[in-house]
Scaffold this active site. Structure first.
Site, PDB file in Angstrom:
ATOM      1  N   TYR A  71      36.757  42.002  39.024  1.00  0.00           N
ATOM      2  CA  TYR A  71      37.220  41.616  37.690  1.00  0.00           C
ATOM      3  C   TYR A  71      37.165  42.772  36.694  1.00  0.00           C
ATOM      4  O   TYR A  71      37.994  42.850  35.779  1.00  0.00           O
ATOM      5  CB  TYR A  71      36.435  40.406  37.171  1.00  0.00           C
ATOM      6  CG  TYR A  71      37.083  39.113  37.592  1.00  0.00           C
ATOM      7  CD1 TYR A  71      38.307  38.714  37.046  1.00  0.00           C
ATOM      8  CD2 TYR A  71      36.500  38.302  38.560  1.00  0.00           C
ATOM      9  CE1 TYR A  71      38.919  37.539  37.454  1.00  0.00           C
ATOM     10  CE2 TYR A  71      37.113  37.117  38.967  1.00  0.00           C
ATOM     11  CZ  TYR A  71      38.324  36.748  38.408  1.00  0.00           C
ATOM     12  OH  TYR A  71      38.944  35.593  38.812  1.00  0.00           O
ATOM     13  N   HIS A 126      43.175  29.605  31.295  1.00  0.00           N
ATOM     14  CA  HIS A 126      42.515  30.179  32.474  1.00  0.00           C
ATOM     15  C   HIS A 126      41.443  31.190  32.082  1.00  0.00           C
ATOM     16  O   HIS A 126      40.922  31.897  32.931  1.00  0.00           O
ATOM     17  CB  HIS A 126      43.541  30.830  33.403  1.00  0.00           C
ATOM     18  CG  HIS A 126      44.426  29.828  34.082  1.00  0.00           C
ATOM     19  ND1 HIS A 126      45.575  30.182  34.755  1.00  0.00           N
ATOM     20  CD2 HIS A 126      44.347  28.479  34.189  1.00  0.00           C
ATOM     21  CE1 HIS A 126      46.161  29.097  35.248  1.00  0.00           C
ATOM     22  NE2 HIS A 126      45.425  28.047  34.916  1.00  0.00           N
ATOM     23  N   GLU A 238      63.751  34.237  38.071  1.00  0.00           N
ATOM     24  CA  GLU A 238      64.085  33.520  39.294  1.00  0.00           C
ATOM     25  C   GLU A 238      64.039  32.015  39.053  1.00  0.00           C
ATOM     26  O   GLU A 238      63.265  31.530  38.227  1.00  0.00           O
ATOM     27  CB  GLU A 238      63.105  33.878  40.426  1.00  0.00           C
ATOM     28  CG  GLU A 238      63.146  35.334  40.862  1.00  0.00           C
ATOM     29  CD  GLU A 238      62.151  35.615  41.959  1.00  0.00           C
ATOM     30  OE1 GLU A 238      61.259  34.757  42.204  1.00  0.00           O
ATOM     31  OE2 GLU A 238      62.246  36.687  42.583  1.00  0.00           O
TER      32      GLU A 238
END
Length: 273
Positions: A71, A126, A238
């Site tokens: 991290y 998150h 996409e």
């Protein structure tokens, strides 16, 4: 930009709640890899670990210092990146629409806040790679990672210096990155679970940016807006779950452009006379 989309956006110039939900795509335009691919692979001992293995509480409880090394590497990558025009367009949206605007982000890089979005209007569902909290949960408090702890290169070891500064300021136990791990669940206190769903229930226009729907809460947010008849605009390079949802609704749009191009265009239309 498509005239139908321009006409649809026009109805939100003066009224309606606007929520923007961002994912890895907007960060990729600032040079931050998704870390689900080869950039996130991590080798220690004789084994190579994939992100879905490294970013787990199971791994953290077994090898806390190795997870911290990974991290801190990610933190270094994020800190070296700069916000892009898509980020700044969302700062302009917050300034323009005030209480009508909410930002929900899956990204842990902190670029939205560095660009100028407020913490009050930004739900980091998150977590944030620049923050830590007690591994032993002596307190729910979240702390900035001390400035003395730098981002790491992949080959840099975890040092006694790191060990000293990455302890819980309250009890002295080992801290953990303030990140939602793959084997953990969303909650309200750290990850705004209920707040995000409440915002979705009030949303008239949902703009989804650079995410394909791989995690649970973003899917719930999009589905809530879809089911109550809100307008969904998906911005992605996409086709994906959310673009299908937007088009299937009959009142949504798929904008197949980089967010750094599409978001400033959308803001210009929304804020125009």
């Amino acid at each position: 930009m498509d005239q139908q989309l321009i006409d649809a956006l026009a109805q939100f110039k003066q009224q309606g709640k606007i929520t923007v939900m961002t994912g890895a795509g907007i960060s990729a335009e600032s040079g931050i890899p998704t870390f689900r691919g080869p950039e996130g692979y991590w080798t220690f001992g004789s084994k190579e670990y994939h992100p879905q293995e490294m970013a787990t509480f199971h791994m953290l409880s077994q090898y806390p210092e190795e997870v911290w090394r990974w991290y801190l590497y990610r933190m270094g990558v994020c800190r070296s990146a700069e916000p892009n025009p898509g980020h700044f367009a969302l700062v302009d949206m917050e300034a323009e629409f005030g209480d009508r605007f909410t930002l929900i982000t899956q990204n842990i890089d902190g670029l939205h806040l560095r660009a100028g979005n407020s913490l009050e209007k930004t739900m980091q569902i998150h977590g944030n790679v620049s923050y830590m909290r007690c591994l032993e949960e002596c307190t729910p408090e979240v702390y900035p990672i001390p400035e003395e702890v730098p981002g790491k290169a992949k080959e840099d070891p975890f040092t006694e210096y790191d060990r000293h500064y990455l302890r819980c300021p309250r009890c002295g136990s080992m801290s953990r990155p303030h990140i939602l791990l793959f084997d953990e669940s969303y909650n309200e206190h750290h990850y705004h679970f209920h707040s995000a769903l409440e915002a979705a229930q009030k949303t008239d226009l949902l703009i989804i940016v650079g995410t394909a729907g791989a995690t649970n809460l973003p899917n719930q947010v999009a589905m809530a807006v879809y089911q109550q008849g809100g307008t969904i605009i998906d911005i992605n390079i996409e086709e994906n779950t959310f673009s299908d949802m937007a088009l299937r609704s009959g009142r949504g749009f798929f904008v197949q452009k980089p967010s750094g191009q599409a978001l400033p265009e959308i803001f210009e239309i929304l804020a125009g006379d």
